[in-house]
Scaffold this active site. Structure first.
Site, PDB file in Angstrom:
ATOM      1  N   PRO A 137     -26.101   8.102   4.082  1.00  0.00           N
ATOM      2  CA  PRO A 137     -26.818   9.338   3.734  1.00  0.00           C
ATOM      3  C   PRO A 137     -28.114   9.169   2.948  1.00  0.00           C
ATOM      4  O   PRO A 137     -28.235   9.608   1.809  1.00  0.00           O
ATOM      5  CB  PRO A 137     -25.773  10.119   2.947  1.00  0.00           C
ATOM      6  CG  PRO A 137     -24.943   9.062   2.287  1.00  0.00           C
ATOM      7  CD  PRO A 137     -24.871   7.942   3.290  1.00  0.00           C
ATOM      8  N   CYS A 138     -29.116   8.622   3.595  1.00  0.00           N
ATOM      9  CA  CYS A 138     -30.417   8.466   2.947  1.00  0.00           C
ATOM     10  C   CYS A 138     -31.071   9.815   2.662  1.00  0.00           C
ATOM     11  O   CYS A 138     -31.937   9.915   1.788  1.00  0.00           O
ATOM     12  CB  CYS A 138     -31.330   7.584   3.791  1.00  0.00           C
ATOM     13  SG  CYS A 138     -31.527   8.132   5.495  1.00  0.00           S
ATOM     14  N   HIS A 139     -30.632  10.857   3.363  1.00  0.00           N
ATOM     15  CA  HIS A 139     -31.190  12.191   3.125  1.00  0.00           C
ATOM     16  C   HIS A 139     -30.813  12.732   1.745  1.00  0.00           C
ATOM     17  O   HIS A 139     -31.444  13.659   1.258  1.00  0.00           O
ATOM     18  CB  HIS A 139     -30.726  13.167   4.221  1.00  0.00           C
ATOM     19  CG  HIS A 139     -29.251  13.370   4.269  1.00  0.00           C
ATOM     20  ND1 HIS A 139     -28.397  12.480   4.894  1.00  0.00           N
ATOM     21  CD2 HIS A 139     -28.469  14.358   3.768  1.00  0.00           C
ATOM     22  CE1 HIS A 139     -27.150  12.920   4.775  1.00  0.00           C
ATOM     23  NE2 HIS A 139     -27.158  14.061   4.096  1.00  0.00           N
TER      24      HIS A 139
END
Length: 184
Positions: free
Chosen positions: A148-150
């Site tokens: 989950p880089c977001h």
């Protein structure tokens, strides 16, 4: 599974130097047609349309529309608000530093955001000197959503870069807060 970046994406139809089989498919998501890539059945890329660092189509290996059922199911559950944690075999393709950062991203809980400095601290780095390097590694993450880089934002709370665009990042963050803009 860590794969050396130099051998990570062979030409279409080819296998990596150590006999790794590369396959891909394209699935429909609320964010547009999304390419899934696997190394020996382990998810190695989830690429949304116009992803900044997406390789050319050629390195995706042969198309296999039947080999990604588990990923499709979990993505459908995520977008329906029914899944908060992914349980998929992953092939993290990058440098040792990048993989360290991506493993740190996996610690960010659903619905929460961390700054680049918080990610640095979580992987044992000095946030005062490592935030930019963490940001660069975060931007090279090929398994967006699942890794989950977001969920990483600026220290001041501002939305910052996302390889697939800030509009998609906002959609994902809103989804996790239960307030998605359904007109993405």
């Amino acid at each position: 599974m860590l794969l050396d970046e130099d051998r990570s994406m062979p030409r279409a139809g080819a296998a990596a130097g150590d006999g790794v089989r590369i396959t891909h498919t394209v699935v429909s998501t609320p964010l547009g047609p999304t390419t899934l890539v696997a190394h020996d059945g382990r998810l190695s890329a989830l690429l949304m349309p116009d992803s900044k660092y997406a390789p050319a189509q050629g390195p995706f290996g042969e198309r296999d529309d039947d080999g990604f059922d588990q990923v499709r199911t979990q993505l459908d559950e995520y977008f329906a608000g029914e899944r908060t944690v992914f349980d998929l075999p992953l092939a993290l393709v990058g440098t040792t530093f990048q993989v360290r950062v991506w493993e740190g991203l996996l610690r960010i809980p659903y619905g929460q955001t961390w700054s680049y400095g918080e990610v640095a601290a979580a992987v044992g780095l000095d946030p005062r000197t490592s935030s930019r390097a963490v940001g660069a590694a975060n931007g090279r993450n090929r398994i967006a959503i699942v890794v989950p880089c977001h969920r990483v934002i600026g220290a001041d709370g501002a939305l910052t870069g996302f390889a697939a665009g800030l509009d998609r990042k906002r959609f994902l963050l809103d989804l996790e807060q239960g307030t998605p803009d359904l007109l993405f």
